[in-house]
Structure formats: structure tokens, C-alpha cells
Design an enzyme around this catalytic site. Structure first.
Site, short mmCIF file in Angstrom:
data_model
loop_
_atom_site.label_atom_id
_atom_site.label_comp_id
_atom_site.label_asym_id
_atom_site.label_seq_id
_atom_site.Cartn_x
_atom_site.Cartn_y
_atom_site.Cartn_z
CG ASP A 64 3.81 13.81 25.44
OD1 ASP A 64 2.76 14.06 26.08
OD2 ASP A 64 4.23 14.54 24.53
CB CYS B 166 -2.82 16.61 27.57
SG CYS B 166 -3.32 15.14 26.66
#
Length: 409
Positions: free
Chosen positions: A340, A367
């Protein structure tokens, strides 16, 4: 200097990564704000876009000449195209587009990133809505700024100029009320945070050049707040990182759990990289992992992870991920990895090290679509397969979204 006019009439042909839109003028690409593909707009060149040597220009829509059927009244009236570009607050760069079409455009951005950087054969998923509202009232964390005149507000789009506003439609209602009650103060920024208890915290941060010199005073320890995901409570600094949408942590956690189900061998070592305060490490334990390490460069986040995961006996390490991976003993039997990374992506060094570690599966939480696509391209060069891809519209009315990918050997 260019002889081109300050105003250009442009046909918008696409959307670019970052929330601007694509047009062409005399062979040059122009990135245009506040437009929609298929529209014809009148746009004003920005001051730094008057150099003929530049390969592209930037411009700001000042009038819509031929509107898209997907155009709506801006969700944030103060950011509407009717206002001068320099007076429009940033943070809602797709707020003039109906929500369903926003997700179509986000999928297009992901498609183009995958085609360009990850190589052929990967189909971008539809970007899933996570709630049924109008896309407002979701920001549990908002940062405003205070200028030298004591004005408080967001920055104007693509600038560092403070714009006082009378509404904050993307913010949680309690944060919007607290934001409008702010007045003056020292130049710097103000974070407004609504954690799991629903009570807004207001955290003022002075400018870097006005902070006390070393030895001239010590800051108090940050307040610790709590967030809830399922039946677990996670402690985190009030000003530390946590997902902004109130459902984001549970949505992403559920997606990671779903794609790693069946890939967590209890006999192997599992890793939660860029692990923050331990959200995904907990899921690795729920999936059957008994030897888990979460790695995070923030010392305070690691300390919180250690507390949050104490009942699960998960190891929490403070380290840069690339350095940690370089120090893993050869022959470690790696199972599943949750990756992540921040917006810049993991990068080649981390991808290469993970390939050498040879885990059974990797859940990549992204993201940024371009950074994701670059890393997926590197994984594919090593022979990894990209399986499940899911996209989530966790930031309605902005160009941001999240993607979760499964990689297997």
C-alpha cells in the site's frame, strides 16, 4: 514570447491524469481545467503557458460554448466556472460533472495508464460507487490555510493563494461548521479531523519557517484518536494518516481480504508493507496468517500498529520498505504481501526486491493510477500476472480514486 491570444476556443477531446482535460491548439497539447470531453470551451492561458518552447500549455475554462450533457451545476458553487479561475477553490476538480460520468472518466484515466505503462492485456475495471448519496459530506479530514492577512480557506486551484469560502460541501457536516467558524490566527495551515467518535479536532500548524528553533520549546505529544473498522478499533494520531472517506478503510480492507482469501498459508511469513497503523496486517491475521510483519517508516504509526495488533502478536517494524526488504534473509518462505505505497508508488527497487522474495500473492492498494501502472509493468517484466482489479470511487467530485490489484506468479 508567443503571439497566441490569451483566450482560446478549444475542443476538449479527453481527460488527463490529475483532473485536467485535453485539447489541442496548432499541434500543441493544452491541459484545460473545468471542462468535459466533447465540449467546446473558451479558455484562458495561464501565465506560465506563454512560452512557445513548451511542449504543452495549460489553460482555465472561462466560458462553456458547447456544453456536454454530463455537465451539472458545480457541487461547490464557489468553484463554478462562472467565477474567475483565480477565485475558484481547489479540491473538487470534477464537481461540475454528473457522478456516474465521473466514474466513467476515472476508468478512462486508468485504462490509458495501464495501456501506456503496464503493457497490453489488462482491462481496467469499472470504478465502483461506495455510497448512494450525491457525493458530498464525506471528507473526515480537511486542510485549510491561513495567509499573512489572516484569511482562512482552501487554496485556489493549482496555487497557494488562500480563498475564503462560505461552504465546504465535500466535508462532513460537523467539519464544515467548524471550518466556517475559524478566524485568523498565525500564518500556516489548519487540519480539521473527525475521527470515529464524531467530535471534530482542530489542529493548527505554523509555517515551517516560523517554527521554534531546536531547544526553544517542545511540542506536546499529538492527540491519539480512534477509528473503527468492523469489530476492531485502531488508534492513530489525530493528525496522522487515515483514509478520508468514512467508509474507505472498511471498503479497501474488504477488497484486500477478498482477493487474498486462499493465498495466506499459515506456515509462511506474510508482510504488510507501508502498513500505517496496521489495518491490513489485521486482515492477514483474519485470513489465517500466524507470522506477520507490518513495515512503516513513521515511528509513531508503527507504535500505534504495535498497540492495535497486540492481541494478534504481529511484528511492527519502523523502517523504509526498500531497506527492510533488502535485509530479509535469503530463503525466507514468503506467503502473501499487502503493498500500500504512497502516491508515488512502490518503485522499481521495491518491486525487484519483492520479486526476489517470491511471495505467493501480492495485494496492491493504489491511490494513483499512473504509479500503479508503472509498478504493474515492472512486475509483469518479472513474469507476474495481474489478476483481479477493483476500483473504488472513494473521493467523489475529485479526480482521485483507489484501485486494488491481485498479483500472482
Amino acid at each position: 514570447m508567443t503571439s497566441s491570444p490569451a483566450l482560446l476556443d478549444l475542443d476538449i477531446t479527453g481527460i488527463a491524469h490529475g483532473g485536467t482535460f485535453i485539447a489541442r491548439h496548432e499541434g500543441r497539447v493544452v491541459f484545460v481545467s473545468d471542462a468535459i470531453p466533447g465540449e467546446r470551451v473558451r479558455a484562458r492561458l495561464t501565465e506560465d503557458s506563454t512560452d512557445d518552447s513548451k511542449s504543452f500549455w495549460r489553460a482555465e475554462t472561462v466560458e462553456v460554448l458547447d456544453a456536454s450533457p454530463h455537465r451539472r451545476a458545480h457541487i461547490w458553487s464557489e468553484a463554478d466556472v462562472a467565477r474567475a479561475p483565480e477565485d475558484r477553490p481547489g479540491g473538487a476538480d470534477l464537481g461540475h460533472i454528473d457522478l456516474a460520468h465521473q466514474r466513467v472518466l476515472k476508468r478512462q484515466v486508468l485504462t490509458e495508464a495501464l495501456d501506456r505503462f503496464a503493457g497490453p492485456g489488462i482491462e481496467a475495471p469499472e470504478i465502483e460507487a461506495v455510497d448512494s448519496t450525491d457525493g458530498t459530506g464525506w471528507r473526515t479530514r480537511v486542510t485549510l490555510h491561513v495567509d499573512d492577512q489572516g484569511r482562512v480557506g482552501p487554496y485556489a486551484a493549482r496555487s497557494h493563494r488562500v480563498i475564503p469560502v462560505e461552504s465546504h460541501p465535500l466535508a462532513r457536516p460537523s467539519i464544515a461548521r467548524a471550518a466556517l467558524a475559524l478566524a485568523g490566527g498565525e500564518p500556516g495551515s489548519v487540519d480539521l479531523v473527525e475521527p470515529g467518535d464524531g467530535s471534530v479536532r482542530v489542529i493548527r500548524r505554523e509555517r515551517l519557517d516560523e517554527r521554534p528553533a531546536r531547544g526553544q520549546g517542545r511540542r506536546p505529544a499529538p492527540e491519539v484518536v480512534y477509528e473503527q473498522v468492523g469489530d476492531r478499533r485502531f488508534q492513530v494520531d489525530a493528525g496522522g494518516f487515515w483514509q478520508v472517506h468514512p467508509r474507505a478503510a472498511s471498503v479497501l480492507d474488504g477488497a484486500v481480504y477478498g482477493i487474498l482469501d486462499g493465498h495466506v498459508d499459515p506456515e509462511k511469513k506474510h508482510f504488510d508493507l507501508y502498513g500505517g497503523v496496521g489495518l491490513f496486517a489485521a486482515s492477514l491475521a483474519d485470513l489465517g496468517g500466524t507470522d506477520i510483519v507490518t513495515v512503516e517508516s513513521s515511528r509513531r504509526a508503527t507504535a500505534h500498529a504495535r498497540q492495535n495488533l497486540a492481541p494478534l502478536d504481529v511484528g511492527a517494524v519502523t523502517a523504509r520498505v526498500d531497506r527492510y526488504l533488502a535485509g530479509i534473509p535469503a530463503g525466507t518462505s514468503a506467503g502473501a504481501v499487502v503493498l500500500d505505497p504512497p502516491r508515488a508508488g512502490a518503485g522499481r527497487a521495491v518491486v525487484d526486491a519483492l520479486h526476489a522474495l517470491a511471495p505467493e500473492a501480492i495485494a496492491y492498494v493504489a491511490c494513483d493510477p499512473v504509479a500503479l501502472a508503472r509498478d504493474l509493468g515492472t512486475f509483469r517484466q518479472h513474469g507476474w500476472n495481474v489478476g483481479t482489479l477493483r476500483g473504488f470511487d472513494l473521493f467523489p467530485h475529485s479526480h482521485h480514486f483507489e484501485v486494488v490489484a491481485l498479483l500472482t506468479r
